[in-house]
Write an enzyme that holds these catalytic residues in place. Structure first.
Site, PDB file in Angstrom:
ATOM      1  N   ARG A 252      58.420  10.831  13.824  1.00  0.00           N
ATOM      2  CA  ARG A 252      57.181  11.116  14.553  1.00  0.00           C
ATOM      3  C   ARG A 252      56.384   9.815  14.618  1.00  0.00           C
ATOM      4  O   ARG A 252      55.822   9.367  13.629  1.00  0.00           O
ATOM      5  CB  ARG A 252      56.399  12.197  13.805  1.00  0.00           C
ATOM      6  CG  ARG A 252      55.196  12.725  14.526  1.00  0.00           C
ATOM      7  CD  ARG A 252      54.405  13.671  13.612  1.00  0.00           C
ATOM      8  NE  ARG A 252      53.563  12.918  12.670  1.00  0.00           N
ATOM      9  CZ  ARG A 252      53.200  13.357  11.470  1.00  0.00           C
ATOM     10  NH1 ARG A 252      53.624  14.517  11.024  1.00  0.00           N
ATOM     11  NH2 ARG A 252      52.411  12.622  10.695  1.00  0.00           N
ATOM     12  N   HIS A 256      50.200  13.670  13.306  1.00  0.00           N
ATOM     13  CA  HIS A 256      50.624  15.071  13.371  1.00  0.00           C
ATOM     14  C   HIS A 256      49.953  15.759  14.551  1.00  0.00           C
ATOM     15  O   HIS A 256      50.587  16.467  15.328  1.00  0.00           O
ATOM     16  CB  HIS A 256      50.267  15.777  12.068  1.00  0.00           C
ATOM     17  CG  HIS A 256      50.527  17.250  12.085  1.00  0.00           C
ATOM     18  ND1 HIS A 256      51.793  17.774  12.090  1.00  0.00           N
ATOM     19  CD2 HIS A 256      49.676  18.307  12.108  1.00  0.00           C
ATOM     20  CE1 HIS A 256      51.732  19.094  12.105  1.00  0.00           C
ATOM     21  NE2 HIS A 256      50.460  19.439  12.133  1.00  0.00           N
ATOM     22  N   TYR A 265      48.213   8.720   4.757  1.00  0.00           N
ATOM     23  CA  TYR A 265      49.317   9.200   3.915  1.00  0.00           C
ATOM     24  C   TYR A 265      50.665   8.534   4.195  1.00  0.00           C
ATOM     25  O   TYR A 265      51.595   8.703   3.421  1.00  0.00           O
ATOM     26  CB  TYR A 265      49.473  10.722   4.055  1.00  0.00           C
ATOM     27  CG  TYR A 265      49.682  11.208   5.485  1.00  0.00           C
ATOM     28  CD1 TYR A 265      50.936  11.220   6.077  1.00  0.00           C
ATOM     29  CD2 TYR A 265      48.608  11.679   6.235  1.00  0.00           C
ATOM     30  CE1 TYR A 265      51.122  11.663   7.372  1.00  0.00           C
ATOM     31  CE2 TYR A 265      48.794  12.139   7.535  1.00  0.00           C
ATOM     32  CZ  TYR A 265      50.046  12.134   8.101  1.00  0.00           C
ATOM     33  OH  TYR A 265      50.224  12.587   9.384  1.00  0.00           O
TER      34      TYR A 265
END
Length: 351
Positions: A252, A256, A265
């Protein structure tokens, strides 16, 4: 388990085909179709992010980096098959025939975005994690009982494999040998949680062993590996061979969702070595004489116009009606829901 389920690859990062036999199955029609759809959904995705940043649509989940997984898998289907997407698989649904205007409308909060074109078996995008998996299995079972050769392709992320719906779906599909392809896009994060922190299994493919499912692990950024492995699973399902679990290892590229900050993160250098699937296909096209400048320029112009026209059409629709949140849940709404609706409308100054 990583030794038992090695990542299957047809095309390396530089666009070279590693299997001569597979190269013979690749023709110009497949190459052009793959490039066209990957470019199309890339332009859609980037435009959607821009629209969200301008406040013209709501929160949006980008899929850049996963184009090969979505396009390659859905191109292996027949026109009467079913697609069960997550909230991140609008690239797959657009490739399968979903309307682009309605896809934009979905992310603008309008109910029309859930309605597929006539004759297209596309389930509404599932935002709750893994809930679409039992639906896909049930639909496949219904098709089997009706005696058709239609099958279902169900998408889900790595986080979904920690949900009960995943295990119930695989178990039911195994018991009743439903024509279902469980297509996992392992982009290595379940929102902000890395895969090694949300499961102890070394691979997702190995989870099929418990249910005696044929399972394979593939390079999800290799459009040809995705297409040919999915095609094998489709043929197996149509011939009564039951379900298949495919783990497509991908990445990805962005957040998100547009409400997320991955820098909080994800290590800064993580993913830097991943070759974008569209770049990899472009390398292949140049290596094997499939790159035509005039054609590339033409489709980029056409696709840009299509995306802009879809945005214009979307913005000609009235603003979403907040009542839709309440009016399509129960035939006869309970008192508590009616009170919530009234309170919300009053908050908006529409009570």
């Amino acid at each position: 388990m990583e030794e038992q389920f090695p990542i299957q690859q047809v095309m390396d990062d530089q666009g070279n085909i590693t299997d001569e036999k597979t190269l013979q199955q690749i023709d110009e029609e497949l190459v052009k179709k793959a490039y066209y759809h990957m470019k199309r959904i890339r332009l859609f995705d980037r435009k959607a992010i821009s629209l969200q940043r301008q406040g013209r649509i709501g929160t949006y989940p980008p899929f850049e980096g996963q184009e090969a997984s979505q396009v390659g898998s859905v191109l292996a289907l027949g026109t009467d098959d079913w697609v069960f997407p997550t909230y991140r698989d609008h690239g797959a649904t657009l490739t399968f025939g979903a309307d682009m205007v309605r896809t934009f409308l979905y992310w603008n909060g309008r109910a029309e975005g859930c309605v597929p074109p006539e004759g297209k078996n596309i389930f509404p995008a599932a935002v709750p994690n893994a809930t679409q998996i039992p639906h896909a299995v049930g639909t496949a079972w219904a098709e089997k009982r009706k005696g058709t050769q239609n099958m279902t392709l169900c998408y889900f992320g790595d986080g979904a494999t920690s949900e009960g719906d995943f295990h119930e779906g695989l178990n039911f599909a195994s018991v009743f040998q439903t024509p279902t392809i469980f297509f996992n896009q392992n982009n290595r994060y379940a929102i902000s949680v890395p895969i090694e922190k949300q499961m102890h299994s070394k691979t997702i493919a190995q989870k099929g062993l418990a249910y005696d499912l044929p399972s394979v692990r593939i390079d999800g950024n290799d459009i040809f590996s995705v297409y040919f492995e999915t095609k094998k699973a489709v043929e197996r399902a149509r011939n009564g061979g039951g379900p298949t679990l495919i783990e497509a290892v991908t990445w990805r590229t962005g957040a998100h969702t547009t409400a997320d900050d991955p820098t909080k993160y994800r290590p800064k250098e993580q993913g830097k070595d991943v070759v974008n699937p569209l770049d990899r296909l472009e390398h292949f096209m140049k290596n094997y004489s499939y790159w035509y400048d005039a054609w590339i320029d033409q489709i980029e112009h056409e696709l840009t116009e299509e995306v802009e026209a879809a945005v214009e059409a979307m913005e000609h629709f009235p603003q979403p009606d907040p009542s839709d949140l309440f009016d399509h849940v129960f035939a006869n709404p309970p008192e508590q829901l009616s009170e919530q609706k009234q309170s919300y409308l009053e908050l908006l100054g529409r009570g």
